[in-house]
Design an enzyme around this catalytic site. Structure first.
Site, PDB file in Angstrom:
ATOM      1  N   ARG A 196       0.833  -1.202   0.000  1.00  3.93           N
ATOM      2  CA  ARG A 196       0.000   0.000   0.000  1.00  3.93           C
ATOM      3  C   ARG A 196       0.868   1.254   0.000  1.00  3.93           C
ATOM      4  O   ARG A 196       2.000   1.227   0.473  1.00  3.93           O
ATOM      5  CB  ARG A 196      -0.903   0.017   1.234  1.00  3.93           C
ATOM      6  CG  ARG A 196      -1.959  -1.071   1.266  1.00  3.93           C
ATOM      7  CD  ARG A 196      -2.788  -0.985   2.539  1.00  3.93           C
ATOM      8  NE  ARG A 196      -1.957  -1.145   3.731  1.00  3.93           N
ATOM      9  CZ  ARG A 196      -1.553  -0.168   4.517  1.00  3.93           C
ATOM     10  NH1 ARG A 196      -1.892   1.089   4.251  1.00  3.93           N
ATOM     11  NH2 ARG A 196      -0.816  -0.412   5.576  1.00  3.93           N
ATOM     12  N   LYS A 219      -7.964  -3.216   0.971  1.00  6.19           N
ATOM     13  CA  LYS A 219      -7.889  -2.425   2.198  1.00  6.19           C
ATOM     14  C   LYS A 219      -8.723  -1.156   2.117  1.00  6.19           C
ATOM     15  O   LYS A 219      -9.150  -0.614   3.145  1.00  6.19           O
ATOM     16  CB  LYS A 219      -6.431  -2.081   2.496  1.00  6.19           C
ATOM     17  CG  LYS A 219      -5.614  -3.275   2.988  1.00  6.19           C
ATOM     18  CD  LYS A 219      -6.206  -3.889   4.250  1.00  6.19           C
ATOM     19  CE  LYS A 219      -5.303  -4.981   4.818  1.00  6.19           C
ATOM     20  NZ  LYS A 219      -5.941  -5.653   5.983  1.00  6.19           N
ATOM     21  N   HIS A 252      -9.571  -5.670  12.546  1.00  9.27           N
ATOM     22  CA  HIS A 252      -8.475  -6.171  11.711  1.00  9.27           C
ATOM     23  C   HIS A 252      -8.009  -7.477  12.333  1.00  9.27           C
ATOM     24  O   HIS A 252      -7.048  -7.514  13.091  1.00  9.27           O
ATOM     25  CB  HIS A 252      -7.349  -5.130  11.666  1.00  9.27           C
ATOM     26  CG  HIS A 252      -6.272  -5.460  10.694  1.00  9.27           C
ATOM     27  ND1 HIS A 252      -4.960  -5.078  10.873  1.00  9.27           N
ATOM     28  CD2 HIS A 252      -6.302  -6.127   9.512  1.00  9.27           C
ATOM     29  CE1 HIS A 252      -4.229  -5.489   9.854  1.00  9.27           C
ATOM     30  NE2 HIS A 252      -5.020  -6.136   9.018  1.00  9.27           N
ATOM     31  N   SER A 300       0.408  -7.044   9.674  1.00  9.95           N
ATOM     32  CA  SER A 300       1.012  -7.900   8.668  1.00  9.95           C
ATOM     33  C   SER A 300       2.302  -8.511   9.202  1.00  9.95           C
ATOM     34  O   SER A 300       3.142  -7.828   9.788  1.00  9.95           O
ATOM     35  CB  SER A 300       1.316  -7.084   7.411  1.00  9.95           C
ATOM     36  OG  SER A 300       1.977  -7.856   6.448  1.00  9.95           O
ATOM     37  N   LYS A 345      -1.580 -13.695  11.481  1.00  5.10           N
ATOM     38  CA  LYS A 345      -3.043 -13.809  11.429  1.00  5.10           C
ATOM     39  C   LYS A 345      -3.494 -14.911  10.471  1.00  5.10           C
ATOM     40  O   LYS A 345      -4.292 -15.774  10.813  1.00  5.10           O
ATOM     41  CB  LYS A 345      -3.685 -12.486  10.991  1.00  5.10           C
ATOM     42  CG  LYS A 345      -3.634 -11.356  11.975  1.00  5.10           C
ATOM     43  CD  LYS A 345      -4.608 -10.242  11.611  1.00  5.10           C
ATOM     44  CE  LYS A 345      -4.570  -9.821  10.177  1.00  5.10           C
ATOM     45  NZ  LYS A 345      -3.257  -9.341   9.720  1.00  5.10           N
ATOM     46  N   THR A 346      -2.999 -14.835   9.243  1.00  5.02           N
ATOM     47  CA  THR A 346      -3.433 -15.793   8.232  1.00  5.02           C
ATOM     48  C   THR A 346      -2.884 -17.183   8.524  1.00  5.02           C
ATOM     49  O   THR A 346      -3.605 -18.189   8.447  1.00  5.02           O
ATOM     50  CB  THR A 346      -2.984 -15.332   6.836  1.00  5.02           C
ATOM     51  OG1 THR A 346      -3.560 -14.048   6.566  1.00  5.02           O
ATOM     52  CG2 THR A 346      -3.415 -16.316   5.770  1.00  5.02           C
ATOM     53  N   ASP A 384      -8.594 -11.981   7.715  1.00  3.11           N
ATOM     54  CA  ASP A 384      -8.074 -10.611   7.868  1.00  3.11           C
ATOM     55  C   ASP A 384      -9.045  -9.579   8.418  1.00  3.11           C
ATOM     56  O   ASP A 384      -8.638  -8.712   9.179  1.00  3.11           O
ATOM     57  CB  ASP A 384      -7.556 -10.127   6.513  1.00  3.11           C
ATOM     58  CG  ASP A 384      -6.619  -8.944   6.618  1.00  3.11           C
ATOM     59  OD1 ASP A 384      -5.903  -8.833   7.627  1.00  3.11           O
ATOM     60  OD2 ASP A 384      -6.592  -8.125   5.688  1.00  3.11           O
ATOM     61  N   ARG A 409       2.660 -12.167  -2.055  1.00  2.77           N
ATOM     62  CA  ARG A 409       1.317 -12.521  -1.604  1.00  2.77           C
ATOM     63  C   ARG A 409       0.702 -13.613  -2.469  1.00  2.77           C
ATOM     64  O   ARG A 409       1.077 -13.797  -3.628  1.00  2.77           O
ATOM     65  CB  ARG A 409       0.399 -11.296  -1.690  1.00  2.77           C
ATOM     66  CG  ARG A 409       0.746 -10.189  -0.695  1.00  2.77           C
ATOM     67  CD  ARG A 409       0.065 -10.423   0.608  1.00  2.77           C
ATOM     68  NE  ARG A 409       0.476  -9.482   1.629  1.00  2.77           N
ATOM     69  CZ  ARG A 409      -0.113  -9.403   2.817  1.00  2.77           C
ATOM     70  NH1 ARG A 409      -1.114 -10.203   3.104  1.00  2.77           N
ATOM     71  NH2 ARG A 409       0.312  -8.557   3.711  1.00  2.77           N
TER      72      ARG A 409
END
Length: 559
Positions: free
Chosen positions: A80, A226, A245, A263, A267-268, A282, A346
């Site tokens: 981003r 996002k 989040h 990030s 989390k994932t 997410d 990603r």
């Protein structure tokens, strides 16, 4: 001529089809003229054919990997670009947004006039072009979802949003009326950015009155994803719904767990558990009925991805998936350890690529809430049990290390950082709003909150650090113990400077990983590092106007 043919996922649609007429009028209404062809909700087969077309050049052209996924490159924007994000300040938003000021955030204003100029640039780029239009939902809750229309000229970007958002049924498509539009004009830029008071020729702009996002200059798929997360964070708190989040999964008995974190914190990875059903990786809401996913897909980091450590993600990378900024060798085999292009490689895949998942993208209220922190200092325990007040402190703090950041221009290496509510870049409202909503849900339901360190142990991280990151199997065992309730009502040990209590034993975890101070070769060195981290916490929390009970529940600096 405006539209001479429209293709859809169900086959060819003629010019007299009502959907075609509606789409024609819609594109004209937002300023796109003389479109020659529109591919409306194209199938995977069509997308593959288009994005792998050998006549394509540059970042438009995909490359087929040996696993059947399409690999794409996004140029200089491998994350981003927060410095290029702007929101229109008008009667709708002037009193409802947390505008950047004394506390710097990503909510930078532009005037309606500047918005109008940016919109002209984007619409001019997409006029007289072949376009892709994808309709989807953001939010698995029928009461709280947004109907979103994506308009772009790049096939793989249509593929990306087809993966990432919830697909309407044929009946829902027949009556689809968008609440919000995302216009991706990545192939153009703004040469007059200085006159408009922007950061660069690239812009990611929002208008809450017109219900639209514009993207120009950046090819990074995450700007679309996002952008909608930030929008949901703007809308849901007005309804008293927690917008979070976090990732989420569910056990066989329906017990739900949430995983908050920035990030690179896990989390994932940790929510993709072969023994539990995935709800989402997410972004979620928490209303009176429980937890609901915002998305219809996952966007997982690929750095050092392996089948051994992350089998769910590995097996999801197949036909239908996209890998982004990943190096392929001559045999089209991905090298996930190669960070030449970026540490933020990603993979984007639909949720149905995950065998064990929630059929509805929803779950009940979570009994287990986990804050994931990647502690570069190496002093936090593998898990700490948090009281309600301590949970509020650490949620507002959002402490972690910046590892493989999703933000363009983030400093290379590993650095401690605080991101309010574990998602400050995506919060258009004051942080206290999100904290109050989450804490109310936690208190009302009686959820237990844990702070889990996925970072370093036995020493600090970084170039000169002597520590090592917790192995993924160790962290998985810690998470499993928390989810099972095995860490409740157990003997704990207290760390005075950090004001944290950790269990003296953790099922399935070797003793060498349990006590952070014992894992260091030098006790005094650990104490000094813990004091440094405590001071960082104390200095950061001072920006918030919160109760003494919350302040006293956090770390305590001796100086």
């Amino acid at each position: 001529m405006f539209i001479n043919r429209v293709h859809s996922k169900t086959g060819f649609k003629g010019i007299f089809n009502n959907m075609t007429a509606d789409l024609t009028a819609y594109l004209q209404s937002i300023g796109i003229e003389d479109v020659q062809t529109v591919y409306h909700n194209p199938s995977y087969d069509m997308l593959y054919e288009h994005e792998l077309d050998p006549n394509l050049e540059g970042f438009e052209r995909g490359q087929l990997s040996n696993m059947g996924a399409v690999n794409v490159l996004t140029g200089q924007y491998t994350g981003r670009s927060p410095k290029d994000k702007f929101i229109t300040k008008d009667d709708t938003t002037k009193d409802t947004l947390w505008w950047t000021g004394d506390v710097v955030n990503d909510n930078k204003p532009i005037t309606p006039d500047v918005w109008g100029e940016l919109k002209k640039i984007a619409m001019k780029q997409l006029s007289n072009k072949t376009l892709y239009v994808v309709d989807g939902f953001c939010g698995a809750s029928a009461e709280n979802r947004l109907a979103v229309r994506f308009v772009m000229e790049v096939a793989w970007q249509a593929h990306f949003v087809t993966n990432m958002f919830i697909r309407p049924s044929d009946e829902e498509l027949a009556n689809f009326k968008p609440d919000f539009t995302v216009v991706n004009a990545s192939k153009t830029t703004n040469p007059d950015f200085q006159k408009h008071g922007l950061n660069s020729e690239t812009f990611i702009a929002f208008n809450m009155t017109e219900n639209m996002q514009l993207i120009a200059g950046s090819w990074y798929g995450g700007e679309m994803k996002k952008g909608l997360f930030g929008l949901m964070n703007y809308i849901l708190p007005q309804k008293g719904i927690a917008s979070m989040h976090c990732s989420s999964n569910m056990g066989k008995d329906g017990d739900v767990a949430l995983f908050f974190g920035l990030s690179g914190t896990g989390k994932t990875t940790l929510s993709a558990d072969p023994n539990r059903m995935l709800i989402g990786d997410d972004e979620h809401g928490w209303d009176d009925h429980g937890v609901f996913n915002f998305e219809g897909g996952c966007y997982a980091k690929t750095i050092n991805l392996s089948h051994k450590n992350e089998p769910v993600i590995w097996e999801a990378i197949r036909f239908g998936a996209i890998v982004e900024n990943v190096a392929l060798n001559d045999d089209r085999i991905a090298d996930y350890s190669d960070t030449t292009l970026t540490e933020n490689g990603r993979c984007c895949y639909p949720l149905y690529h995950v065998k064990k998942r929630s059929a509805t993208n929803t779950g009940g209220e979570p009994k287990c809430v986990i804050f994931l922190t990647c502690d570069v200092s190496g002093v936090l325990p593998p898990v700490s049990l948090l009281s309600k007040e301590a949970a509020a402190f650490h949620f507002l703090s959002g402490y972690t290390a910046r590892v493989g950041s999703t933000e363009l221009g983030a400093e290379a290496g590993i650095h401690p950082t605080f991101s309010t509510c574990f998602g400050a870049p995506f919060m258009p409202r004051p942080a206290q709003d999100y904290a109050d909503l989450l804490m109310k849900r936690i208190e009302d339901f009686g959820s237990q909150v844990y702070l889990i360190n996925t970072g370093w142990t036995g020493g600090s991280g970084g170039v000169e650090g002597k520590g090592n990151r917790f192995p993924i199997p160790v962290t998985r065992a810690v998470v499993a113990a928390a989810q099972s309730g095995a860490l409740l009502d157990v003997e704990t040990q207290h760390i005075e400077s950090l004001n944290l209590d950790f269990p003296t034993e953790i099922p399935g975890v070797a003793a060498e990983f349990v006590n952070p101070r014992a894992s260091w070769a030098d006790d005094e060195a650990y104490d000094r590092q813990a004091e440094k981290l405590a001071k960082l916490f104390v200095d950061n929390i001072a920006q918030f106007d919160i109760s003494d009970s919350i302040v006293s529940a956090g770390p305590r600096a001796s100086q």
